[in-house]
Design a protein around this motif. Structure first.
Motif, mmCIF file in Angstrom:
data_model
loop_
_atom_site.group_PDB
_atom_site.id
_atom_site.type_symbol
_atom_site.label_atom_id
_atom_site.label_comp_id
_atom_site.label_asym_id
_atom_site.label_seq_id
_atom_site.Cartn_x
_atom_site.Cartn_y
_atom_site.Cartn_z
ATOM 1 N N ARG A 17 0.891 -1.160 0.060
ATOM 2 C CA ARG A 17 -0.058 0.018 0.091
ATOM 3 C C ARG A 17 0.801 1.336 -0.148
ATOM 4 O O ARG A 17 1.898 1.279 0.670
ATOM 5 N N MET A 18 0.697 2.187 -0.836
ATOM 6 C CA MET A 18 1.455 3.372 -0.870
ATOM 7 C C MET A 18 0.688 4.747 -1.338
ATOM 8 O O MET A 18 -0.430 4.529 -1.949
ATOM 9 N N PRO A 19 1.222 5.938 -0.917
ATOM 10 C CA PRO A 19 0.528 7.049 -1.278
ATOM 11 C C PRO A 19 0.387 7.374 -2.904
ATOM 12 O O PRO A 19 1.348 6.746 -3.580
ATOM 13 N N ILE A 20 -0.604 8.130 -3.332
ATOM 14 C CA ILE A 20 -0.524 8.411 -4.736
ATOM 15 C C ILE A 20 0.694 9.189 -5.339
ATOM 16 O O ILE A 20 1.073 8.631 -6.395
ATOM 17 N N GLU A 21 1.349 9.604 -4.626
ATOM 18 C CA GLU A 21 2.734 9.935 -4.843
ATOM 19 C C GLU A 21 3.810 8.907 -5.309
ATOM 20 O O GLU A 21 4.512 8.964 -6.264
ATOM 21 N N GLY A 22 3.491 7.813 -4.525
ATOM 22 C CA GLY A 22 4.529 6.593 -4.690
ATOM 23 C C GLY A 22 3.929 5.921 -5.988
ATOM 24 O O GLY A 22 4.779 5.350 -6.713
ATOM 25 N N ILE A 23 2.670 6.069 -6.376
ATOM 26 C CA ILE A 23 2.072 5.334 -7.411
ATOM 27 C C ILE A 23 2.671 6.024 -8.542
ATOM 28 O O ILE A 23 3.127 5.390 -9.539
ATOM 29 N N LEU A 24 2.697 7.472 -8.516
ATOM 30 C CA LEU A 24 3.055 8.088 -9.816
ATOM 31 C C LEU A 24 4.596 7.987 -9.975
ATOM 32 O O LEU A 24 4.949 7.715 -11.079
ATOM 33 N N GLN A 25 5.449 7.929 -8.982
ATOM 34 C CA GLN A 25 6.696 7.716 -9.027
ATOM 35 C C GLN A 25 7.216 6.355 -9.556
ATOM 36 O O GLN A 25 7.973 6.329 -10.327
ATOM 37 N N GLU A 26 6.482 5.339 -9.203
ATOM 38 C CA GLU A 26 6.685 3.920 -9.767
ATOM 39 C C GLU A 26 6.039 3.929 -11.506
ATOM 40 O O GLU A 26 6.946 3.446 -11.979
ATOM 41 N N MET A 27 5.114 4.435 -11.596
ATOM 42 C CA MET A 27 4.863 4.453 -12.939
ATOM 43 C C MET A 27 5.881 5.297 -13.985
ATOM 44 O O MET A 27 6.169 4.872 -15.014
ATOM 45 N N ARG A 52 8.957 5.580 -13.149
ATOM 46 C CA ARG A 52 10.200 5.032 -13.182
ATOM 47 C C ARG A 52 10.329 3.495 -13.992
ATOM 48 O O ARG A 52 10.907 3.481 -15.118
ATOM 49 N N ASP A 53 8.840 3.118 -14.364
ATOM 50 C CA ASP A 53 8.500 1.810 -15.056
ATOM 51 C C ASP A 53 8.557 2.252 -16.613
ATOM 52 O O ASP A 53 8.569 1.566 -17.334
ATOM 53 N N LEU A 54 7.665 3.138 -16.769
ATOM 54 C CA LEU A 54 7.097 3.651 -18.145
ATOM 55 C C LEU A 54 7.411 4.832 -18.769
ATOM 56 O O LEU A 54 7.189 5.357 -19.830
ATOM 57 N N GLY A 55 8.344 5.632 -17.883
ATOM 58 C CA GLY A 55 8.504 7.139 -18.272
ATOM 59 C C GLY A 55 7.551 8.031 -17.910
ATOM 60 O O GLY A 55 6.482 7.646 -17.275
ATOM 61 N N SER A 56 7.579 9.150 -18.564
ATOM 62 C CA SER A 56 6.544 10.348 -18.158
ATOM 63 C C SER A 56 5.388 10.305 -18.956
ATOM 64 O O SER A 56 4.250 11.013 -18.626
ATOM 65 N N ASP A 57 5.351 9.778 -19.949
ATOM 66 C CA ASP A 57 4.296 9.641 -20.926
ATOM 67 C C ASP A 57 3.754 8.324 -21.314
ATOM 68 O O ASP A 57 4.093 7.700 -22.113
ATOM 69 N N PHE A 58 2.740 8.069 -20.196
ATOM 70 C CA PHE A 58 2.295 6.721 -20.280
ATOM 71 C C PHE A 58 0.895 6.638 -20.391
ATOM 72 O O PHE A 58 0.093 7.512 -20.086
ATOM 73 N N THR A 59 0.375 5.321 -20.567
ATOM 74 C CA THR A 59 -1.247 5.084 -20.746
ATOM 75 C C THR A 59 -1.553 4.071 -19.558
ATOM 76 O O THR A 59 -0.647 3.047 -19.124
ATOM 77 N N VAL A 60 -2.636 4.230 -19.299
ATOM 78 C CA VAL A 60 -3.254 3.146 -17.932
ATOM 79 C C VAL A 60 -4.212 2.562 -18.395
ATOM 80 O O VAL A 60 -5.109 2.941 -19.208
ATOM 81 N N PHE A 61 -4.445 1.329 -18.163
ATOM 82 C CA PHE A 61 -5.588 0.342 -18.679
ATOM 83 C C PHE A 61 -6.207 -0.036 -17.150
ATOM 84 O O PHE A 61 -5.476 -0.743 -16.361
ATOM 85 N N VAL A 62 -7.455 0.364 -16.812
ATOM 86 C CA VAL A 62 -8.088 -0.080 -15.575
ATOM 87 C C VAL A 62 -9.161 -1.304 -15.911
ATOM 88 O O VAL A 62 -9.707 -1.426 -16.986
ATOM 89 N N TYR A 63 -8.930 -2.137 -15.037
ATOM 90 C CA TYR A 63 -9.726 -3.476 -14.998
ATOM 91 C C TYR A 63 -10.899 -3.302 -13.876
ATOM 92 O O TYR A 63 -10.169 -3.133 -12.407
ATOM 93 N N ILE A 64 -12.029 -3.366 -13.957
ATOM 94 C CA ILE A 64 -13.034 -3.383 -13.048
ATOM 95 C C ILE A 64 -13.748 -4.618 -12.849
ATOM 96 O O ILE A 64 -14.294 -5.126 -13.865
ATOM 97 N N HIS A 65 -13.470 -5.470 -11.742
ATOM 98 C CA HIS A 65 -14.098 -6.886 -11.644
ATOM 99 C C HIS A 65 -15.636 -6.754 -11.415
ATOM 100 O O HIS A 65 -16.146 -5.839 -11.310
ATOM 101 N N GLY A 66 -16.201 -8.050 -11.682
ATOM 102 C CA GLY A 66 -17.364 -8.379 -11.472
ATOM 103 C C GLY A 66 -18.001 -8.625 -10.260
ATOM 104 O O GLY A 66 -17.450 -8.780 -9.155
ATOM 105 N N PHE A 67 -18.980 -9.650 -10.228
ATOM 106 C CA PHE A 67 -19.656 -10.105 -8.977
ATOM 107 C C PHE A 67 -18.828 -11.376 -8.788
ATOM 108 O O PHE A 67 -18.166 -12.153 -9.237
#
Length: 321
Positions: free
Chosen positions: A45-55, A57-72
């Protein structure tokens, strides 16, 4: 900048939390053919600032996100594993985020329906935070089954406030357990044109949605009775031919034809007329068009390189264990 260290956690319960949104990452080991047995390690678990830093570091500053929302009937771990399976299938350099709402992970259907209503404002917060603080180039979203209610109701709420700040790319409704009439008459008129493309995957042989329509006494968006739901501003694709299990409900993650479908959407925003796969155009009496996906694709076109692990980001309003 030094890394923003997160907090190691054991996971999240099948219940509501205190209403706050937790962000973090999981490492998933891509071993074996059954994605629901993928080992998960390093839940952090991490703060939103940590999430941004991880992204960054892994993907550069110009990246795309793919959100998955599960079901029942999904646990936190099950949702993370399915997100990892999608990540492995697609093989794209994107940040995959699982939005894990508090399904009770049981067959208590009405309990999950209640928790959909409970999570919607948190999902709205998630999308606005993602857009304003993470600031990806594009946000693609795939929702499955009852998770489509989270997506639809959340987008509807944001639409009432103005959606111009959201860089929405592909919005994919996979086997949606949503009232078809409510979607057509109330929700879609508010969100039409607010993303690059809206795509509906539907089926004649989805037994889970057939049962849902019997429970609710009204047809579901992801089922086909006399004809599928076809609307201007949304592509409708009939995936009946891709049935792989008795329920016929999970083709979006289990069939290689769907892998290619989603890849082409995310990478090229291709119109169904120009996609590589076997799509057969059908016409309704009113002149509207939908497409049938034919089960003729012989192999998946996933990532070129084998990966042992996947990093899955998450946002959840579940209770900590």
């Amino acid at each position: 900048m030094p890394p923003l260290q997160g907090e190691k956690i054991s996971g999240y319960a099948d219940d509501r939390g205190d209403g706050s949104l937790h962000w973090g990452t999981c490492q998933v080991h891509l071993s074996g053919e059954n994605s629901q047995k993928f080992p998960i390690s390093a839940k952090t678990r991490m703060p939103i600032e940590g999430i941004l830093q991880e992204m960054n570091r892994d993907l550069g500053s110009d990246f795309t996100v793919f959100v998955y929302i599960h079901g029942f009937c999904n646990s936190f771990d099950s949702a993370i594993r399915t997100a990892a399976q999608l990540d492995q299938n697609l093989g794209l350099k994107i940040a995959v985020i699982a939005y894990c709402w508090p399904s009770l992970n049981s067959f208590w259907y009405t309990g999950d329906e209640n928790n959909v209503d409970w999570t919607v404002p948190h999902f709205e917060e998630f999308l606005l935070t993602l857009s304003q603080k993470i600031q990806p180039k594009k946000i693609h979203i795939l929702a499955q089954s009852m998770g489509n209610r989270v997506l639809c109701y959340g987008l509807e709420r944001i639409a009432l406030q103005g959606m111009h700040t959201l860089p929405l790319g592909q919005i994919i409704f996979a086997a949606p357990d949503v009232d078809a009439g409510v979607f057509c008459n109330r929700i879609f008129p508010k969100i039409r044109g607010k993303a690059e493309r809206f795509t509906l995957y539907t089926s004649y042989t989805d037994r889970a949605l057939l049962l849902s329509s019997q429970i609710h006494q009204y047809p579901r968006l992801g089922e086909i009775k006399e004809r599928p739901v076809v609307l201007a501003g949304m592509d409708t694709l009939d995936a009946t031919d891709l049935k792989m299990t008795f329920l016929g409900h999970f083709y979006y993650v289990r069939h290689h034809a769907m892998t290619q479908e989603i890849q082409e959407l995310l990478c090229f925003n291709r119109d169904p007329n120009t996609r590589k796969g076997e799509l057969f155009k059908e016409f309704l009496d009113n002149g509207m068009v939908y497409w049938k996906i034919l089960n003729t694709r012989t192999s998946s076109s996933g990532g070129d390189t084998y990966r042992e692990r996947a990093k899955i980001y998450y946002a959840t309003d579940r209770a900590l264990r």
